[in-house]
Design an enzyme around this catalytic site. Structure first.
Site, PDB file in Angstrom:
ATOM      1  N   ASP A   1      27.460 -44.487  -7.874  1.00 11.23           N
ATOM      2  CA  ASP A   1      26.360 -43.963  -8.677  1.00 11.23           C
ATOM      3  C   ASP A   1      27.014 -43.434  -9.954  1.00 11.23           C
ATOM      4  O   ASP A   1      27.622 -42.370  -9.967  1.00 11.23           O
ATOM      5  CB  ASP A   1      25.636 -42.842  -7.926  1.00 11.23           C
TER       6      ASP A   1
ATOM      7  N   PHE B   1       9.584 -31.964  -3.395  1.00 10.22           N
ATOM      8  CA  PHE B   1       9.826 -30.945  -4.420  1.00 10.22           C
ATOM      9  C   PHE B   1       9.092 -31.230  -5.717  1.00 10.22           C
ATOM     10  O   PHE B   1       8.782 -30.321  -6.473  1.00 10.22           O
ATOM     11  CB  PHE B   1      11.326 -30.803  -4.690  1.00 10.22           C
TER      12      PHE B   1
ATOM     13  N   ARG C   1      16.982 -26.614  -6.246  1.00 10.73           N
ATOM     14  CA  ARG C   1      17.815 -27.589  -5.536  1.00 10.73           C
ATOM     15  C   ARG C   1      18.258 -26.924  -4.236  1.00 10.73           C
ATOM     16  O   ARG C   1      19.379 -26.479  -4.092  1.00 10.73           O
ATOM     17  CB  ARG C   1      19.036 -28.007  -6.357  1.00 10.73           C
TER      18      ARG C   1
ATOM     19  N   LYS D   1      20.811 -40.209 -18.377  1.00 15.27           N
ATOM     20  CA  LYS D   1      21.782 -39.106 -18.434  1.00 15.27           C
ATOM     21  C   LYS D   1      22.908 -39.500 -19.388  1.00 15.27           C
ATOM     22  O   LYS D   1      22.716 -39.494 -20.595  1.00 15.27           O
ATOM     23  CB  LYS D   1      22.297 -38.776 -17.039  1.00 15.27           C
TER      24      LYS D   1
ATOM     25  N   PHE E   1      21.806 -37.593  -2.837  1.00 16.30           N
ATOM     26  CA  PHE E   1      20.899 -37.295  -3.942  1.00 16.30           C
ATOM     27  C   PHE E   1      19.506 -37.729  -3.486  1.00 16.30           C
ATOM     28  O   PHE E   1      19.361 -38.700  -2.761  1.00 16.30           O
ATOM     29  CB  PHE E   1      21.299 -37.968  -5.259  1.00 16.30           C
ATOM     30  N   THR E   2      18.492 -36.990  -3.941  1.00 14.79           N
ATOM     31  CA  THR E   2      17.128 -37.162  -3.415  1.00 14.79           C
ATOM     32  C   THR E   2      16.661 -38.623  -3.423  1.00 14.79           C
ATOM     33  O   THR E   2      16.346 -39.189  -2.381  1.00 14.79           O
ATOM     34  CB  THR E   2      16.159 -36.293  -4.229  1.00 14.79           C
TER      35      THR E   2
ATOM     36  N   TYR F   1      10.167 -62.083 -24.332  1.00 13.67           N
ATOM     37  CA  TYR F   1      10.074 -61.890 -22.875  1.00 13.67           C
ATOM     38  C   TYR F   1      11.405 -62.235 -22.210  1.00 13.67           C
ATOM     39  O   TYR F   1      11.843 -61.552 -21.294  1.00 13.67           O
ATOM     40  CB  TYR F   1       8.951 -62.759 -22.283  1.00 13.67           C
TER      41      TYR F   1
HETATM   42  O1  PLI Z   1      15.717 -40.411 -12.360  1.00 15.98           O
HETATM   43  P1  PLI Z   1      16.236 -41.815 -12.239  1.00 15.98           P
HETATM   44  O2  PLI Z   1      15.381 -42.690 -11.426  1.00 15.98           O
HETATM   45  O3  PLI Z   1      16.570 -42.437 -13.561  1.00 15.98           O
HETATM   46  O4  PLI Z   1      17.674 -41.717 -11.511  1.00 15.98           O
HETATM   47  C1  PLI Z   1      17.829 -41.248 -10.212  1.00 15.98           C
HETATM   48  C2  PLI Z   1      19.150 -40.544 -10.053  1.00 15.98           C
HETATM   49  C3  PLI Z   1      20.170 -41.168  -9.395  1.00 15.98           C
HETATM   50  N1  PLI Z   1      21.363 -40.560  -9.219  1.00 15.98           N
HETATM   51  C4  PLI Z   1      21.624 -39.311  -9.667  1.00 15.98           C
HETATM   52  C5  PLI Z   1      22.945 -38.699  -9.428  1.00 15.98           C
HETATM   53  C6  PLI Z   1      20.633 -38.621 -10.348  1.00 15.98           C
HETATM   54  O5  PLI Z   1      20.891 -37.399 -10.801  1.00 15.98           O
HETATM   55  C7  PLI Z   1      19.343 -39.238 -10.545  1.00 15.98           C
HETATM   56  C8  PLI Z   1      18.289 -38.556 -11.167  1.00 15.98           C
HETATM   57  N2  PLI Z   1      18.395 -37.288 -11.436  1.00 15.98           N
HETATM   58  C9  PLI Z   1      17.462 -36.474 -11.941  1.00 15.98           C
HETATM   59  C10 PLI Z   1      16.110 -36.918 -12.308  1.00 15.98           C
HETATM   60  C11 PLI Z   1      17.838 -35.099 -12.141  1.00 15.98           C
HETATM   61  O6  PLI Z   1      17.015 -34.315 -12.669  1.00 15.98           O
HETATM   62  O7  PLI Z   1      18.989 -34.753 -11.795  1.00 15.98           O
END
Ligand code: PLI
Length: 470
Positions: A228, A462, A395, A271, A137-138, A85
């Site tokens: 970011d 979306f 998008r 990513k 970003f969303t 933990y």
């Molecule tokens: O999907 P998360 O919660 O791990 O991360 C959010 C996120 C933050 N910043 C940027 C630049 C992103 O592209 C992002 C998530 N992007 C997704 C899910 C995408 O499909 O682009």
């Protein structure tokens, strides 16, 4: 050798191809479907590719988020998970990797990127403060707004033009930023929110030169600068290729230099960091770190796991080291470019220059007869799926949502359909199939009608909105 000896293509043209710096050890069969099955699936999904079952999808280009393939080393690391933990050894390996490659001092794991966005927004934004950034970003903007912040787009104008060939379309317009600071007062700016690369602009990079000037401006006004870092490794490749003085520097060196000009970063590790789940938040300031560490235990988990299993942190630590290797980044972005070149050769309108993680089809130019409120990009995503079972993502106006104050739709200049390439998953042959399907949909464009929204969720609409054919 006589003149009649047949020559290979390479011998004839001196061609030297690139190839993926890995080989395939395990395969996952793909599902094929008929046009009738796809029509049924699309209607059931309300013409929203997020609502399709993945079993109904052939080539999945919905996102590059958490969809990459881990290496054998990462899988081996998963077996070395220390599921204590508190104080898991995998946390310390992750911390070490982040300090080594990104250079930040204090690290918190989070369950994914938006967990980190939530924490930093809550800790740093005071109600009514402005948060300037290089395009929204969303999830980032929503967390900033939920914390009481007001997001202001200060990206250069070129970023909103899909055909402008500016090499660093992610750059911040320093005049726009300074005007905002002077009109609102530096004390009313929570921080500058800088993304490298800029997802919604087409995966476009920020230059080191722009960052240095931005750092000088934020220092002048005493404003914090947070990054970011979700696709900052890919951003580093563009700096290496396009910016004077960086051709001989490695991706790892460029990444560390870039991060060194910022006060901290949040990350969707799904990513660049080559894992299926995870994120992190990193800052250099101890007092801020203490505050974030207080928040992480409320929303994510103890500060040494932040919502992740020990094995997830180990896979991430190994993924970080793999992700900064030059040959990896070149082949990853090279595959995206290969698809972009096929489409460009056929005259299909895409965002130029091609960015790091995806091809963005310009749905406005694709369907000039559709009004924006007829959801051209959503329509294009649906048509592509109906043609071949390829899943892409809107998008455009659906992703942009509504202005919280007026309740009106945001009408973004960019109305795009994203073909996002997962890392280390698909081959060049898959890219050929994708390009041919886009061409077929393009050839049928004049007879395509748009969509209307029949169900709209309150947040990040979306993901779950439903549509019907007009
Ligand atoms: O999907 P998360 O919660 O791990 O991360 C959010 C996120 C933050 N910043 C940027 C630049 C992103 O592209 C992002 C998530 N992007 C997704 C899910 C995408 O499909 O682009």
């Amino acid at each position: 050798m006589t003149n009649s000896t047949p020559k290979t293509m390479g011998q004839q043209f001196g061609r030297r191809s690139w190839a993926e710096p890995w080989k395939i050890k395990m395969v996952e069969p793909l599902n094929m479907s008929t046009p009738e099955q796809r029509e049924k699936a699309m209607v059931e999904a309300g013409f929203n590719t997020f609502l399709l079952r993945s079993d109904d999808v052939y080539i999945d280009l919905l996102t590059d988020s958490g969809t990459g393939a881990m290496s054998d080393r990462q899988w081996a690391g998963m077996m070395m998970g220390d599921e204590a933990y508190a104080g898991s050894r995998n946390f310390y390996n992750l911390e070490n990797a982040l300090q080594t490659y990104y250079g930040y001092k204090h690290i918190l794991p989070t369950h994914q990127g938006r967990g980190a966005e939530h924490l930093i927004s809550q800790a740093v934004i005071k109600k009514g403060q402005y948060v300037p950034g290089n395009m929204y970003f969303t999830t980032t903007r929503l967390h900033q707004e939920l914390a009481g912040g007001i997001f202001v787009d200060v990206i250069i104008d070129e970023a909103h033009d899909p055909v402008d060939l500016h090499p660093f379309k992610g750059n911040i317009d320093l005049v726009k930023l300074e005007n905002l600071i002077q009109s609102k007062g530096a004390e009313n700016i929570a921080y500058v929110s800088l993304a490298g690369t800029v997802n919604m602009a087409g995966g476009q990079p920020v230059s080191m030169e722009n960052l240095k000037a931005l750092r000088a401006m934020t220092d002048k006004y005493g404003i914090k600068l947070f990054l970011d870092a979700t696709r900052m490794v890919e951003n580093s490749l563009f700096i290496q290729e396009r910016e004077q003085g960086y051709a001989d520097k490695s991706i790892a060196e460029i990444l560390k230099e870039f991060c060194g000009y910022t006060d901290g970063a949040w990350m969707s590790a799904k990513k660049d960091n080559l894992v299926n789940i995870g994120g992190w938040l990193a800052v250099n300031d101890w007092a801020l770190f203490e505050e974030l560490r207080n928040l992480v235990v409320v929303y994510e988990g103890l500060h040494t796991y932040g919502g992740l299993a020990g094995r997830d942190m180990e896979a991430m630590a190994i993924g970080i080291a793999e992700s900064v290797k030059d040959e990896h980044v070149r082949s990853r972005v090279g595959q995206v470019r290969y698809l972009g070149e096929l489409l460009t050769d056929w005259g299909i309108p895409i965002v130029q220059p091609v960015g790091g993680h995806a091809i963005f089809l310009n749905a406005r130019a694709f369907y000039p007869h559709l009004k924006q409120i007829e959801f051209p990009a959503q329509t294009l995503a649906a048509e592509l799926y109906l043609d071949s079972g390829i899943r892409s993502m809107e998008r455009g106006i659906a992703s942009a949502g509504r202005d919280a104050k007026t309740g009106d739709h945001y009408y973004p200049k960019l109305e795009l359909t994203r073909l996002t390439i997962p890392r280390r998953v698909y081959t060049q042959a898959h890219m050929d199939v994708v390009a041919e399907s886009v061409k077929a949909v393009y050839d049928a464009r004049e007879s395509t009608s748009g969509l209307k929204m029949v169900y709209e969720p309150k947040y990040l609409r979306f993901f779950q909105a439903r549509f019907e054919r007009l």
